[in-house]
Design a protein around this motif. Structure first.
Motif, PDB file in Angstrom:
ATOM      1  N   LYS A 213      12.914  -2.000  -2.636  1.00 44.70           N
ATOM      2  CA  LYS A 213      11.991  -2.134  -3.758  1.00 44.70           C
ATOM      3  C   LYS A 213      11.117  -3.361  -3.577  1.00 44.70           C
ATOM      4  CE  LYS A 213      15.532  -2.273  -6.405  1.00 44.70           C
ATOM      5  NZ  LYS A 213      16.419  -2.467  -7.522  1.00 44.70           N
TER       6      LYS A 213
ATOM      7  N   ALA B 228      12.241   8.275  -6.108  1.00 46.32           N
ATOM      8  CA  ALA B 228      12.039   8.492  -4.672  1.00 46.32           C
ATOM      9  C   ALA B 228      13.240   9.218  -4.072  1.00 46.32           C
ATOM     10  CB  ALA B 228      11.809   7.157  -3.961  1.00 46.32           C
TER      11      ALA B 228
ATOM     12  N   HIS C 159      13.516  10.892   3.441  1.00 44.83           N
ATOM     13  CA  HIS C 159      12.792   9.690   3.031  1.00 44.83           C
ATOM     14  C   HIS C 159      11.704  10.046   2.015  1.00 44.83           C
ATOM     15  CE1 HIS C 159      10.411  11.495   6.226  1.00 44.83           C
ATOM     16  NE2 HIS C 159       9.353  10.913   5.680  1.00 44.83           N
ATOM     17  N   TRP C 160      11.330   9.051   1.213  1.00 44.94           N
ATOM     18  CA  TRP C 160      10.254   9.232   0.242  1.00 44.94           C
ATOM     19  C   TRP C 160       9.841   7.865  -0.262  1.00 44.94           C
ATOM     20  CZ3 TRP C 160       8.140  13.922  -0.491  1.00 44.94           C
ATOM     21  CH2 TRP C 160       7.160  14.047  -1.459  1.00 44.94           C
ATOM     22  N   SER C 161       8.585   7.731  -0.622  1.00 47.66           N
ATOM     23  CA  SER C 161       8.078   6.489  -1.206  1.00 47.66           C
ATOM     24  C   SER C 161       7.417   6.798  -2.536  1.00 47.66           C
ATOM     25  CB  SER C 161       7.056   5.829  -0.281  1.00 47.66           C
ATOM     26  OG  SER C 161       7.665   5.452   0.932  1.00 47.66           O
ATOM     27  N   SER C 162       7.605   5.914  -3.500  1.00 49.35           N
ATOM     28  CA  SER C 162       6.981   6.046  -4.816  1.00 49.35           C
ATOM     29  C   SER C 162       6.268   4.743  -5.134  1.00 49.35           C
ATOM     30  CB  SER C 162       8.029   6.330  -5.893  1.00 49.35           C
ATOM     31  OG  SER C 162       8.632   7.576  -5.678  1.00 49.35           O
ATOM     32  N   TYR C 163       5.095   4.868  -5.752  1.00 50.74           N
ATOM     33  CA  TYR C 163       4.261   3.707  -6.064  1.00 50.74           C
ATOM     34  C   TYR C 163       3.754   3.781  -7.498  1.00 50.74           C
ATOM     35  CZ  TYR C 163       4.020   3.661  -0.981  1.00 50.74           C
ATOM     36  OH  TYR C 163       4.348   3.674   0.352  1.00 50.74           O
TER      37      TYR C 163
ATOM     38  N   ALA D  28       6.621  -0.662  -5.890  1.00 50.34           N
ATOM     39  CA  ALA D  28       6.914   0.388  -4.916  1.00 50.34           C
ATOM     40  C   ALA D  28       8.403   0.443  -4.640  1.00 50.34           C
ATOM     41  CB  ALA D  28       6.171   0.130  -3.610  1.00 50.34           C
TER      42      ALA D  28
ATOM     43  N   HIS E 192      11.026   2.593  -1.697  1.00 49.51           N
ATOM     44  CA  HIS E 192      11.121   3.465  -0.534  1.00 49.51           C
ATOM     45  C   HIS E 192      12.578   3.889  -0.371  1.00 49.51           C
ATOM     46  CE1 HIS E 192       7.149   1.953   0.352  1.00 49.51           C
ATOM     47  NE2 HIS E 192       7.632   0.744   0.199  1.00 49.51           N
ATOM     48  N   TYR E 193      12.797   5.184  -0.282  1.00 54.65           N
ATOM     49  CA  TYR E 193      14.140   5.722  -0.093  1.00 54.65           C
ATOM     50  C   TYR E 193      14.259   6.224   1.331  1.00 54.65           C
ATOM     51  CZ  TYR E 193      17.942   9.073  -0.027  1.00 54.65           C
ATOM     52  OH  TYR E 193      19.065   9.768   0.314  1.00 54.65           O
ATOM     53  N   LEU E 194      15.371   5.915   1.977  1.00 54.46           N
ATOM     54  CA  LEU E 194      15.694   6.432   3.300  1.00 54.46           C
ATOM     55  C   LEU E 194      17.189   6.716   3.295  1.00 54.46           C
ATOM     56  CD1 LEU E 194      14.964   7.111   6.234  1.00 54.46           C
ATOM     57  CD2 LEU E 194      15.429   4.712   6.781  1.00 54.46           C
TER      58      LEU E 194
END
Length: 54
Positions: free
Chosen positions: A4, A19, A30-34, A44, A46-48
């Motif tokens: 984060k 995410a 994976h995914w990113s949210s903003y 922001a 980011h998930y992995l």
């Protein structure tokens, strides 16, 4: 793993959960949210997937 922009931030925490949820729904690892707050602060998350699997 979720990274984060800001620790102890409700918006970043929510983005992290979203995410991860979205990545799982999309079948990806994976995914990113903003988001940008009204005051102009960028957030922001980011998930992995830690094991590379969704």
């Amino acid at each position: 793993m979720i990274e984060k922009t800001h620790e102890h931030c409700a918006i970043c925490d929510w983005l992290g959960r979203e995410a991860e949820r979205t990545a799982r729904e999309q079948g990806t690892d994976h995914w990113s949210s903003y988001d940008t707050a009204r005051d102009g602060t960028d957030h922001a998350a980011h998930y992995l997937a830690e094991d590379g699997a969704s």
